[in-house]
Structures are given as C-alpha cells and as structure tokens.
Design a protein around this motif. Structure first.
Motif, PDB file in Angstrom:
ATOM      1  N   ARG A 145       7.206  -3.310 -15.027  1.00 30.71           N
ATOM      2  CA  ARG A 145       7.420  -2.423 -13.883  1.00 30.71           C
ATOM      3  C   ARG A 145       6.979  -3.085 -12.587  1.00 30.71           C
ATOM      4  O   ARG A 145       7.613  -2.965 -11.540  1.00 30.71           O
ATOM      5  CB  ARG A 145       6.646  -1.111 -14.114  1.00 30.71           C
ATOM      6  CG  ARG A 145       7.288  -0.210 -15.159  1.00 30.71           C
ATOM      7  CD  ARG A 145       6.709   1.211 -15.086  1.00 30.71           C
ATOM      8  NE  ARG A 145       5.289   1.241 -15.403  1.00 30.71           N
ATOM      9  CZ  ARG A 145       4.825   1.416 -16.642  1.00 30.71           C
ATOM     10  NH1 ARG A 145       5.670   1.564 -17.651  1.00 30.71           N
ATOM     11  NH2 ARG A 145       3.541   1.446 -16.853  1.00 30.71           N
ATOM     12  N   SER A 146       5.838  -3.782 -12.694  1.00 40.15           N
ATOM     13  CA  SER A 146       5.344  -4.454 -11.496  1.00 40.15           C
ATOM     14  C   SER A 146       6.327  -5.541 -11.022  1.00 40.15           C
ATOM     15  O   SER A 146       6.588  -5.688  -9.825  1.00 40.15           O
ATOM     16  CB  SER A 146       3.969  -5.057 -11.791  1.00 40.15           C
ATOM     17  OG  SER A 146       3.483  -5.743 -10.665  1.00 40.15           O
ATOM     18  N   VAL A 147       6.888  -6.289 -11.948  1.00 43.14           N
ATOM     19  CA  VAL A 147       7.849  -7.345 -11.595  1.00 43.14           C
ATOM     20  C   VAL A 147       9.112  -6.740 -11.005  1.00 43.14           C
ATOM     21  O   VAL A 147       9.691  -7.256 -10.026  1.00 43.14           O
ATOM     22  CB  VAL A 147       8.181  -8.196 -12.839  1.00 43.14           C
ATOM     23  CG1 VAL A 147       9.377  -9.098 -12.579  1.00 43.14           C
ATOM     24  CG2 VAL A 147       6.960  -9.030 -13.233  1.00 43.14           C
ATOM     25  N   THR A 193      10.482  -7.466  -7.413  1.00 48.09           N
ATOM     26  CA  THR A 193      11.832  -8.008  -7.240  1.00 48.09           C
ATOM     27  C   THR A 193      12.617  -7.176  -6.236  1.00 48.09           C
ATOM     28  O   THR A 193      13.300  -7.720  -5.334  1.00 48.09           O
ATOM     29  CB  THR A 193      12.575  -8.045  -8.589  1.00 48.09           C
ATOM     30  OG1 THR A 193      11.800  -8.830  -9.520  1.00 48.09           O
ATOM     31  CG2 THR A 193      13.949  -8.640  -8.443  1.00 48.09           C
ATOM     32  N   LYS A 194      12.478  -5.888  -6.402  1.00 45.39           N
ATOM     33  CA  LYS A 194      13.175  -5.008  -5.467  1.00 45.39           C
ATOM     34  C   LYS A 194      12.656  -5.211  -4.051  1.00 45.39           C
ATOM     35  O   LYS A 194      13.433  -5.253  -3.070  1.00 45.39           O
ATOM     36  CB  LYS A 194      12.996  -3.550  -5.873  1.00 45.39           C
ATOM     37  CG  LYS A 194      13.852  -3.166  -7.071  1.00 45.39           C
ATOM     38  CD  LYS A 194      13.708  -1.676  -7.347  1.00 45.39           C
ATOM     39  CE  LYS A 194      14.599  -1.247  -8.514  1.00 45.39           C
ATOM     40  NZ  LYS A 194      14.487   0.187  -8.790  1.00 45.39           N
ATOM     41  N   HIS A 237      17.342  -9.015   2.183  1.00 52.98           N
ATOM     42  CA  HIS A 237      18.427  -8.337   2.920  1.00 52.98           C
ATOM     43  C   HIS A 237      18.050  -8.149   4.378  1.00 52.98           C
ATOM     44  O   HIS A 237      18.859  -8.376   5.301  1.00 52.98           O
ATOM     45  CB  HIS A 237      18.731  -6.982   2.266  1.00 52.98           C
ATOM     46  CG  HIS A 237      19.474  -7.115   0.965  1.00 52.98           C
ATOM     47  ND1 HIS A 237      20.680  -7.775   0.828  1.00 52.98           N
ATOM     48  CD2 HIS A 237      19.184  -6.634  -0.283  1.00 52.98           C
ATOM     49  CE1 HIS A 237      21.107  -7.722  -0.426  1.00 52.98           C
ATOM     50  NE2 HIS A 237      20.186  -7.025  -1.138  1.00 52.98           N
ATOM     51  N   ALA A 238      16.773  -7.739   4.578  1.00 60.01           N
ATOM     52  CA  ALA A 238      16.347  -7.534   5.959  1.00 60.01           C
ATOM     53  C   ALA A 238      16.351  -8.857   6.718  1.00 60.01           C
ATOM     54  O   ALA A 238      16.784  -8.935   7.888  1.00 60.01           O
ATOM     55  CB  ALA A 238      14.951  -6.915   5.969  1.00 60.01           C
ATOM     56  N   ALA A 239      15.860  -9.925   6.053  1.00 56.09           N
ATOM     57  CA  ALA A 239      15.851 -11.235   6.712  1.00 56.09           C
ATOM     58  C   ALA A 239      17.268 -11.724   6.985  1.00 56.09           C
ATOM     59  O   ALA A 239      17.556 -12.301   8.047  1.00 56.09           O
ATOM     60  CB  ALA A 239      15.115 -12.232   5.814  1.00 56.09           C
ATOM     61  N   GLN A 240      18.158 -11.478   6.010  1.00 53.82           N
ATOM     62  CA  GLN A 240      19.563 -11.898   6.202  1.00 53.82           C
ATOM     63  C   GLN A 240      20.176 -11.155   7.370  1.00 53.82           C
ATOM     64  O   GLN A 240      20.910 -11.725   8.200  1.00 53.82           O
ATOM     65  CB  GLN A 240      20.340 -11.648   4.912  1.00 53.82           C
ATOM     66  CG  GLN A 240      21.778 -12.156   4.982  1.00 53.82           C
ATOM     67  CD  GLN A 240      22.530 -11.927   3.677  1.00 53.82           C
ATOM     68  OE1 GLN A 240      21.968 -11.358   2.741  1.00 53.82           O
ATOM     69  NE2 GLN A 240      23.763 -12.381   3.633  1.00 53.82           N
TER      70      GLN A 240
END
Length: 273
Positions: free
Chosen positions: A225-227, A231-232, A239-242
């Motif tokens: 769950r932590s991974v 990942t999300k 996405h924000a950086a893109q």
C-alpha cells in the motif's frame, strides 16, 4: 574342723615365745647370742633412741599378735607369713650348731630341725586356702576360661560375619536389580518426555511460523500500500512537472516567436524603401 585344732596348736608356740620375749627381753637375748649384735646395729640405725631390749619386746609383741590371729583364724595366711619371717632369723640365732662340738652340737642341730619343722608348718599355713582355690589356680582357671570364651566369641563372630556377608550379597543383588529397574523406568520416562517435548516444540514452532507468516503478509500488504501510494504521488508529481514544463516551453516559444517578429519588424523598418 581340723584347721580349728591345728592352727591354735601351731600358734601357741609363738604366743608363749612372744610373751617370754616381751616380759624378759634380756633372757631372750642371752639365748640369742648372735642376734644381740644384729639388734644393736639395728637400734643404732633407727633415728629414735631404741635399745635392743625394746626391739626384742616389739618382736615379742608382734609374735603374740600374729599367733593370736593365726589361732583364731583371723587372716591366717598373712599371720602365718609374718610368723615365718620372724621365726627364720630366731631359729638360726637360737641354734648355731656350727659353732658347737660333740653332744652340744647334736643338741643344737636337733633344736634347729624342730624349729625348721615349725617353719614348715607355717609355710603350709601360708599356702592353705581353707578349701578354696589358690590364686594361681584361679588365675590359670580364669585364663583358660577367657581363652575358651575368646574361642567361642571368635566362632560367633565368624558365624555372624558369614551371615552378614550373605545378607550384604543379597542386599547388593537386590539393590542392583532395583537400580536396573529404575534405570529402565528412567529411560522410558525420558523417551516419553522427549516425545512430549518434541511435540511441544513442533507445535510451538508451527504456531510461531504461522504468526511470522501472518506478520510477513501484513507487512507486505502495508509495504504494497505504501509503494502504491508513493507511486501515485510520484506520478502526480510527474504530471504536474510535465504540465509546468509544457507551460514554460509554450511561454518560451511564444516569447521567442514574439521576439522574432519584433526583430523582423525592426529589420524591415530599417531597410530603405
């Protein structure tokens, strides 16, 4: 009964002799010419003022006392022994036959023999035990009895030792059998305890393994769950950086285009018509 007659007869000689010596000591010394010098020397050795007459009286009183004791049977053996000690020097002093000759010598020798016979009677009285065993016989009998008792005791001890040895052997055998039985029982108990311990250990290990497996699954789920969350979050950040990069690129392209247009306009304005 015979002793009651013989003892007073033997003692009467010494009672009469002792009374005569105590009453008339000088007359006794006249009959003992060889004893007078010896008594004088004995009187000189005594630290008290003692004369030969007094010594003769004392010896007479001793004879009377010992004779009365022998006659009445009071410690007769001791009394006879004392009379024998007193009679021996008197006998030799009263009959010095070796100094005489002829008829006088025979007379003195006969008197010496008579006194010697009296001395023999005293010695018999000393050895008389009044019908009881003598000390030597008692000692020998006691020694023999002790030897027989010791032999019997040794036989009893040997017999008891054999019985003790048999009992000890039997007890040792019984103890060995008990030890063997106890050892076999202990081995059986040890095997049962080992099996029980093995079962307990296996059950505990399985239970612990199940707990560890469940804990690992829970940890894996939590890690998954932590991974997933991470990942999300990374995708979102990408996405924000893109989007930021695209927006920045669009603005930069637009600025470049606008700058190129301004340069073109300026270049056209500078050319001559």
């Amino acid at each position: 009964m015979l002793r009651r007659i013989a003892r007073p007869l033997l003692a009467s000689v010494f009672v009469v002799d002792g009374l005569r010596a105590a009453a008339r000591p000088q007359e006794e010394l006249d009959h003992l010419p060889f004893a007078e010098d010896a008594l004088g020397k004995a009187a000189e050795r005594i630290p008290l003022p003692v004369s030969p007459d007094l010594l003769v009286r004392a010896l007479g009183v001793a004879k009377v006392g010992a004779g009365v004791a022998l006659g009445f049977g009071i410690a007769p053996r001791v009394a006879a022994g004392l009379l024998a000690l007193l009679h021996t020097p008197t006998m030799l002093s009263r009959h010095p036959f070796w100094t005489e000759t002829g008829a006088r010598r025979r007379e003195e020798f006969g008197g010496l023999v008579r006194d010697a016979a009296i001395l023999g009677g005293l010695l018999l009285a000393v050895s008389d035990t009044n019908g009881k065993p003598s000390l030597a016989w008692r000692a020998e009998h006691a020694t023999e009895q002790a030897r027989r008792d010791a032999a019997k005791a040794a036989k009893h001890v040997a017999k008891d030792a054999k019985h003790v040895a048999k009992d000890a052997k039997r007890l040792t055998k019984h103890a060995a059998e008990e030890v063997k039985r106890s050892a076999r029982q202990a081995a059986k108990d040890a095997k049962r305890a080992a099996r029980s311990a093995t079962k307990t250990v296996v059950t505990t290990a399985e239970r612990d393994a199940a707990k560890l497996e469940a804990a690992a699954e829970r940890t894996a789920r939590r890690a998954s769950r932590s991974v997933h969350k991470t990942t999300k979050r990374i995708e979102k950040d990408l996405h924000a950086a893109q989007a930021n990069v695209e927006s920045t690129f669009d603005h930069a392209v637009k600025d470049v285009v606008e700058g190129a247009k301004g340069i073109k306009e300026k270049a056209q304005a500078a050319l001559p018509v």
